[in-house]
Design an enzyme around this catalytic site. Structure first.
Site, PDB file in Angstrom:
ATOM      1  N   GLY A  32      52.842  26.767  69.434  1.00  0.00           N
ATOM      2  CA  GLY A  32      51.886  27.523  70.012  1.00  0.00           C
ATOM      3  C   GLY A  32      51.150  28.172  68.951  1.00  0.00           C
ATOM      4  N   HIS A  35      45.902  25.980  65.297  1.00  0.00           N
ATOM      5  CA  HIS A  35      45.147  26.622  64.503  1.00  0.00           C
ATOM      6  C   HIS A  35      44.386  25.371  64.341  1.00  0.00           C
ATOM      7  CE1 HIS A  35      48.071  24.857  62.119  1.00  0.00           C
ATOM      8  NE2 HIS A  35      48.605  25.716  62.012  1.00  0.00           N
ATOM      9  N   HIS A  38      46.680  21.786  64.112  1.00  0.00           N
ATOM     10  CA  HIS A  38      47.019  21.127  65.343  1.00  0.00           C
ATOM     11  C   HIS A  38      46.103  20.657  66.274  1.00  0.00           C
ATOM     12  CE1 HIS A  38      49.610  24.952  65.135  1.00  0.00           C
ATOM     13  NE2 HIS A  38      50.715  23.644  65.364  1.00  0.00           N
ATOM     14  N   GLY A 149      53.032  16.646  61.971  1.00  0.00           N
ATOM     15  CA  GLY A 149      52.190  17.070  60.663  1.00  0.00           C
ATOM     16  C   GLY A 149      52.884  16.533  59.073  1.00  0.00           C
ATOM     17  N   GLN A 150      52.097  15.965  58.591  1.00  0.00           N
ATOM     18  CA  GLN A 150      53.202  15.745  57.272  1.00  0.00           C
ATOM     19  C   GLN A 150      53.649  17.502  57.070  1.00  0.00           C
ATOM     20  OE1 GLN A 150      50.573  13.706  55.332  1.00  0.00           O
ATOM     21  NE2 GLN A 150      51.814  11.262  55.946  1.00  0.00           N
ATOM     22  N   SER A 187      48.883  26.981  58.132  1.00  0.00           N
ATOM     23  CA  SER A 187      50.203  27.511  59.523  1.00  0.00           C
ATOM     24  C   SER A 187      49.568  28.705  59.969  1.00  0.00           C
ATOM     25  CB  SER A 187      50.994  28.201  58.350  1.00  0.00           C
ATOM     26  OG  SER A 187      51.754  28.172  59.089  1.00  0.00           O
ATOM     27  N   SER A 188      51.118  28.484  61.112  1.00  0.00           N
ATOM     28  CA  SER A 188      50.876  30.003  62.441  1.00  0.00           C
ATOM     29  C   SER A 188      51.056  30.920  61.824  1.00  0.00           C
ATOM     30  CB  SER A 188      51.119  29.506  63.599  1.00  0.00           C
ATOM     31  OG  SER A 188      50.713  28.434  63.826  1.00  0.00           O
TER      32      SER A 188
END
Ligand code: AMP
Length: 284
Positions: A32, A35, A38, A149-150, A187-188
Protein backbone atom coordinates in the site's frame (compact mmCIF):
# COMPACT_ATOMS: atom_id res chain seq x y z
CA UNK A 1 -12.73 -0.28 -13.74
CA UNK A 2 -10.80 -1.47 -10.71
CA UNK A 3 -12.67 -4.03 -8.56
CA UNK A 4 -11.65 -4.50 -4.95
CA UNK A 5 -11.35 -8.01 -3.49
CA UNK A 6 -11.04 -8.36 0.28
CA UNK A 7 -11.25 -12.14 0.44
CA UNK A 8 -9.60 -15.13 -1.21
CA UNK A 9 -13.05 -16.12 -2.53
CA UNK A 10 -13.54 -12.82 -4.36
CA UNK A 11 -10.03 -13.05 -5.80
CA UNK A 12 -10.56 -16.66 -6.91
CA UNK A 13 -13.79 -15.69 -8.68
CA UNK A 14 -12.08 -13.01 -10.79
CA UNK A 15 -9.10 -15.28 -11.42
CA UNK A 16 -11.36 -18.13 -12.66
CA UNK A 17 -13.18 -15.78 -15.02
CA UNK A 18 -9.89 -14.62 -16.55
CA UNK A 19 -8.64 -18.20 -16.84
CA UNK A 20 -11.80 -19.06 -18.78
CA UNK A 21 -11.08 -16.11 -21.10
CA UNK A 22 -7.50 -17.32 -21.63
CA UNK A 23 -6.18 -13.96 -20.39
CA UNK A 24 -2.58 -13.50 -19.25
CA UNK A 25 -2.41 -12.24 -15.68
CA UNK A 26 0.11 -9.97 -13.97
CA UNK A 27 0.58 -9.31 -10.28
CA UNK A 28 2.22 -6.30 -8.65
CA UNK A 29 2.69 -6.89 -4.93
CA UNK A 30 2.72 -3.88 -2.60
CA UNK A 31 2.27 -2.89 1.01
CA UNK A 32 0.00 0.00 0.00
CA UNK A 33 0.95 3.69 0.29
CA UNK A 34 1.31 3.63 -3.48
CA UNK A 35 3.53 6.09 -5.34
CA UNK A 36 4.85 6.57 -8.87
CA UNK A 37 7.33 3.68 -8.38
CA UNK A 38 4.42 1.30 -7.91
CA UNK A 39 2.72 3.10 -10.81
CA UNK A 40 5.66 2.20 -13.06
CA UNK A 41 5.40 -1.49 -12.10
CA UNK A 42 1.69 -1.36 -12.94
CA UNK A 43 2.35 0.33 -16.29
CA UNK A 44 4.89 -2.35 -17.24
CA UNK A 45 2.38 -5.02 -16.23
CA UNK A 46 -0.37 -3.31 -18.24
CA UNK A 47 1.87 -3.28 -21.33
CA UNK A 48 2.70 -6.97 -21.13
CA UNK A 49 -0.37 -8.69 -19.69
CA UNK A 50 -4.13 -8.73 -20.30
CA UNK A 51 -5.17 -8.37 -16.65
CA UNK A 52 -3.38 -6.71 -13.74
CA UNK A 53 -3.82 -7.54 -10.07
CA UNK A 54 -2.30 -5.25 -7.44
CA UNK A 55 -2.00 -6.73 -3.97
CA UNK A 56 -2.14 -4.23 -1.11
CA UNK A 57 -1.17 -6.00 2.08
CA UNK A 58 0.89 -4.69 4.97
CA UNK A 59 2.57 -7.96 5.86
CA UNK A 60 3.17 -8.16 9.63
CA UNK A 61 5.47 -11.17 9.16
CA UNK A 62 8.24 -9.06 7.63
CA UNK A 63 8.37 -6.49 10.44
CA UNK A 64 10.39 -7.18 13.59
CA UNK A 65 9.06 -5.97 16.94
CA UNK A 66 9.96 -2.28 17.27
CA UNK A 67 10.00 -1.65 13.51
CA UNK A 68 7.54 0.71 11.82
CA UNK A 69 4.54 -1.62 11.25
CA UNK A 70 2.25 0.55 13.40
CA UNK A 71 3.21 3.84 11.80
CA UNK A 72 3.55 2.58 8.20
CA UNK A 73 1.41 4.91 6.02
CA UNK A 74 -2.07 3.58 5.23
CA UNK A 75 -3.64 5.40 2.28
CA UNK A 76 -6.21 2.99 0.87
CA UNK A 77 -8.49 5.58 -0.80
CA UNK A 78 -5.53 7.14 -2.65
CA UNK A 79 -4.18 3.67 -3.53
CA UNK A 80 -7.51 2.78 -5.14
CA UNK A 81 -7.47 6.09 -7.06
CA UNK A 82 -3.98 5.35 -8.40
CA UNK A 83 -5.05 1.82 -9.39
CA UNK A 84 -8.10 3.26 -11.22
CA UNK A 85 -5.95 5.84 -13.02
CA UNK A 86 -3.48 3.13 -14.10
CA UNK A 87 -6.17 0.72 -15.32
CA UNK A 88 -5.65 -2.00 -12.69
CA UNK A 89 -8.31 -4.70 -13.00
CA UNK A 90 -8.32 -5.94 -9.41
CA UNK A 91 -6.99 -4.56 -6.14
CA UNK A 92 -6.60 -7.44 -3.69
CA UNK A 93 -6.56 -5.85 -0.23
CA UNK A 94 -7.04 -8.57 2.39
CA UNK A 95 -6.66 -8.12 6.12
CA UNK A 96 -4.10 -10.13 8.14
CA UNK A 97 -6.62 -12.80 9.21
CA UNK A 98 -7.58 -13.42 5.58
CA UNK A 99 -3.93 -14.01 4.67
CA UNK A 100 -2.96 -15.81 7.90
CA UNK A 101 -6.20 -17.41 9.16
CA UNK A 102 -4.31 -19.47 11.74
CA UNK A 103 -2.26 -16.52 13.01
CA UNK A 104 1.45 -16.14 12.26
CA UNK A 105 2.43 -19.34 10.42
CA UNK A 106 5.02 -21.58 12.11
CA UNK A 107 5.99 -22.92 8.68
CA UNK A 108 7.72 -20.30 6.54
CA UNK A 109 9.93 -20.02 3.49
CA UNK A 110 13.60 -19.87 4.55
CA UNK A 111 15.56 -17.25 2.63
CA UNK A 112 18.91 -18.98 3.27
CA UNK A 113 22.32 -17.32 3.70
CA UNK A 114 21.62 -14.27 1.52
CA UNK A 115 18.64 -13.61 3.77
CA UNK A 116 21.01 -13.04 6.68
CA UNK A 117 23.32 -10.42 5.15
CA UNK A 118 22.87 -6.70 4.35
CA UNK A 119 19.16 -5.95 4.94
CA UNK A 120 18.83 -9.31 6.68
CA UNK A 121 21.57 -8.49 9.15
CA UNK A 122 19.76 -5.33 10.27
CA UNK A 123 16.35 -6.98 10.03
CA UNK A 124 16.54 -10.61 11.25
CA UNK A 125 13.71 -12.76 9.86
CA UNK A 126 12.65 -10.02 7.44
CA UNK A 127 13.26 -11.98 4.25
CA UNK A 128 11.63 -15.18 5.55
CA UNK A 129 8.55 -13.01 6.13
CA UNK A 130 8.81 -11.45 2.68
CA UNK A 131 9.27 -14.75 0.86
CA UNK A 132 6.46 -16.39 2.82
CA UNK A 133 3.94 -13.71 1.83
CA UNK A 134 5.22 -13.58 -1.76
CA UNK A 135 4.83 -17.37 -2.02
CA UNK A 136 1.29 -17.15 -0.66
CA UNK A 137 0.33 -14.27 -2.95
CA UNK A 138 1.76 -16.14 -5.95
CA UNK A 139 -0.44 -19.14 -5.08
CA UNK A 140 -3.52 -17.00 -4.48
CA UNK A 141 -3.18 -14.81 -7.58
CA UNK A 142 -1.69 -17.51 -9.85
CA UNK A 143 -0.12 -14.99 -12.28
CA UNK A 144 1.81 -15.54 -15.50
CA UNK A 145 4.16 -12.69 -14.57
CA UNK A 146 5.03 -10.92 -11.31
CA UNK A 147 6.63 -7.46 -11.34
CA UNK A 148 9.13 -6.28 -8.73
CA UNK A 149 11.27 -3.16 -8.37
CA UNK A 150 15.07 -3.06 -8.52
CA UNK A 151 14.78 -0.54 -5.66
CA UNK A 152 14.63 -3.58 -3.34
CA UNK A 153 17.49 -5.42 -5.02
CA UNK A 154 18.12 -8.06 -2.35
CA UNK A 155 14.41 -8.83 -2.10
CA UNK A 156 14.19 -9.15 -5.88
CA UNK A 157 17.18 -11.49 -5.98
CA UNK A 158 15.73 -13.69 -3.23
CA UNK A 159 12.30 -13.83 -4.89
CA UNK A 160 13.89 -14.86 -8.20
CA UNK A 161 15.85 -17.58 -6.35
CA UNK A 162 12.74 -18.82 -4.55
CA UNK A 163 10.76 -19.00 -7.78
CA UNK A 164 13.55 -21.05 -9.36
CA UNK A 165 14.32 -23.23 -6.33
CA UNK A 166 10.71 -24.07 -5.56
CA UNK A 167 9.46 -24.32 -9.17
CA UNK A 168 6.89 -21.58 -9.14
CA UNK A 169 5.70 -21.36 -12.72
CA UNK A 170 5.86 -17.58 -12.93
CA UNK A 171 8.08 -15.14 -14.79
CA UNK A 172 9.69 -12.46 -12.62
CA UNK A 173 9.97 -9.07 -14.32
CA UNK A 174 12.43 -6.51 -12.91
CA UNK A 175 11.53 -2.83 -13.10
CA UNK A 176 14.18 -0.08 -12.73
CA UNK A 177 13.99 2.28 -9.75
CA UNK A 178 11.80 5.34 -10.16
CA UNK A 179 13.27 8.53 -8.65
CA UNK A 180 12.15 12.05 -7.92
CA UNK A 181 13.63 14.74 -10.18
CA UNK A 182 16.43 15.33 -7.62
CA UNK A 183 17.39 11.65 -7.60
CA UNK A 184 15.75 10.46 -4.36
CA UNK A 185 14.39 6.96 -4.90
CA UNK A 186 10.63 6.91 -4.34
CA UNK A 187 9.62 5.00 -1.23
CA UNK A 188 6.51 4.85 0.93
CA UNK A 189 8.85 5.62 3.85
CA UNK A 190 9.81 9.01 2.33
CA UNK A 191 6.57 10.31 3.91
CA UNK A 192 8.33 10.02 7.30
CA UNK A 193 10.99 12.55 6.25
CA UNK A 194 10.96 16.16 7.48
CA UNK A 195 12.08 18.83 5.02
CA UNK A 196 15.60 18.71 6.48
CA UNK A 197 15.63 14.90 6.41
CA UNK A 198 14.62 14.95 2.78
CA UNK A 199 17.63 17.10 1.89
CA UNK A 200 19.90 14.74 3.85
CA UNK A 201 18.29 11.73 2.16
CA UNK A 202 19.68 12.92 -1.18
CA UNK A 203 23.08 11.76 0.12
CA UNK A 204 22.10 8.13 -0.62
CA UNK A 205 21.64 8.82 -4.31
CA UNK A 206 24.68 11.11 -4.37
CA UNK A 207 26.76 8.37 -2.74
CA UNK A 208 25.72 5.91 -5.44
CA UNK A 209 26.52 8.52 -8.11
CA UNK A 210 29.95 9.15 -6.61
CA UNK A 211 30.64 5.41 -6.58
CA UNK A 212 29.51 5.04 -10.16
CA UNK A 213 31.80 7.88 -11.29
CA UNK A 214 34.93 6.08 -10.06
CA UNK A 215 33.80 2.57 -11.07
CA UNK A 216 36.70 2.22 -13.52
CA UNK A 217 39.14 2.53 -10.61
CA UNK A 218 37.85 -0.64 -8.96
CA UNK A 219 35.69 -1.80 -6.07
CA UNK A 220 37.62 -0.22 -3.20
CA UNK A 221 37.46 3.21 -4.87
CA UNK A 222 33.70 2.82 -5.42
CA UNK A 223 32.91 1.99 -1.79
CA UNK A 224 35.32 4.66 -0.48
CA UNK A 225 33.73 7.36 -2.67
CA UNK A 226 30.21 6.40 -1.62
CA UNK A 227 31.12 6.30 2.10
CA UNK A 228 32.80 9.70 1.79
CA UNK A 229 29.60 11.33 0.47
CA UNK A 230 27.51 9.88 3.31
CA UNK A 231 30.06 10.94 5.93
CA UNK A 232 30.22 14.50 4.51
CA UNK A 233 26.42 14.71 4.73
CA UNK A 234 26.50 13.31 8.30
CA UNK A 235 24.20 10.48 7.23
CA UNK A 236 25.18 7.34 9.15
CA UNK A 237 25.47 4.32 6.87
CA UNK A 238 24.24 0.90 7.93
CA UNK A 239 26.20 -0.59 5.07
CA UNK A 240 27.77 0.37 1.76
CA UNK A 241 28.52 -2.80 -0.22
CA UNK A 242 29.32 -3.98 -3.69
CA UNK A 243 27.82 -7.35 -4.53
CA UNK A 244 27.93 -9.73 -7.44
CA UNK A 245 24.46 -9.55 -9.09
CA UNK A 246 24.41 -13.28 -9.79
CA UNK A 247 25.20 -14.50 -6.24
CA UNK A 248 24.53 -11.43 -4.11
CA UNK A 249 27.81 -12.23 -2.35
CA UNK A 250 30.33 -9.43 -1.77
CA UNK A 251 32.21 -8.74 -5.00
CA UNK A 252 35.44 -10.69 -4.79
CA UNK A 253 37.03 -9.74 -8.07
CA UNK A 254 37.96 -6.17 -8.88
CA UNK A 255 36.01 -6.13 -12.09
CA UNK A 256 32.72 -6.93 -13.74
CA UNK A 257 29.03 -6.37 -13.13
CA UNK A 258 28.08 -5.31 -9.65
CA UNK A 259 25.35 -3.76 -7.56
CA UNK A 260 26.35 -0.96 -5.22
CA UNK A 261 23.99 -1.02 -2.24
CA UNK A 262 23.50 1.51 0.49
CA UNK A 263 21.38 1.58 3.63
CA UNK A 264 21.47 4.62 5.88
CA UNK A 265 19.59 6.32 8.63
CA UNK A 266 18.16 9.77 7.98
CA UNK A 267 16.69 11.11 11.20
CA UNK A 268 14.65 8.19 12.49
CA UNK A 269 14.04 6.75 9.01
CA UNK A 270 16.03 3.91 7.51
CA UNK A 271 16.38 4.20 3.72
CA UNK A 272 17.92 1.93 1.08
CA UNK A 273 19.01 2.49 -2.49
CA UNK A 274 21.24 0.80 -5.06
CA UNK A 275 22.65 1.10 -8.54
CA UNK A 276 23.92 -1.42 -11.06
CA UNK A 277 27.36 -0.72 -12.45
CA UNK A 278 30.41 -2.22 -14.08
CA UNK A 279 33.51 -2.12 -11.91
CA UNK A 280 37.07 -2.04 -13.20
CA UNK A 281 38.71 -0.83 -16.40
CA UNK A 282 36.22 -0.65 -19.27
CA UNK A 283 37.03 -2.86 -22.27
CA UNK A 284 38.07 -0.93 -25.32
P1 AMP B 1 6.58 -1.87 -1.26
O1 AMP B 1 5.13 -1.45 -1.30
O2 AMP B 1 7.50 -0.78 -0.83
O3 AMP B 1 6.78 -3.18 -0.57
O4 AMP B 1 7.00 -2.12 -2.77
C1 AMP B 1 6.23 -2.91 -3.63
C2 AMP B 1 6.97 -3.09 -4.93
O5 AMP B 1 7.25 -1.82 -5.50
C3 AMP B 1 8.32 -3.80 -4.76
O6 AMP B 1 8.53 -4.65 -5.87
C4 AMP B 1 9.29 -2.65 -4.76
O7 AMP B 1 10.59 -3.00 -5.18
C5 AMP B 1 8.63 -1.72 -5.78
N1 AMP B 1 9.10 -0.35 -5.60
C6 AMP B 1 9.11 0.38 -4.46
N2 AMP B 1 9.67 1.59 -4.68
C7 AMP B 1 10.03 1.62 -5.99
C8 AMP B 1 10.66 2.59 -6.83
N3 AMP B 1 11.05 3.77 -6.38
N4 AMP B 1 10.87 2.26 -8.13
C9 AMP B 1 10.50 1.05 -8.61
N5 AMP B 1 9.89 0.10 -7.88
C10 AMP B 1 9.66 0.38 -6.58
Amino acid sequence: MTSVARTRGELAEARAEWAAQGASVAVVMTMGALHAGHGELIRRAREMDDRVIVTDFLNPLQFAPGEDLDKYPRTFAADLELCRAEGVDLLFAPGPTEVYPGGDPAVRVAAGPVGDILEGESRPGHFDGVLTVVAKMLHLTDPHRAYFGQKDAQQLWLIAQMVRALDFGVEIVEVPTVRDADGLALSSRNSYLTEGDRRSALALHEALDAGEKVAESGGVAVVTAACHVLAEASVPADYVELVDPSTFEPLTTDGGSAILLVAARVGSTRLIDNVRLTVGPSER
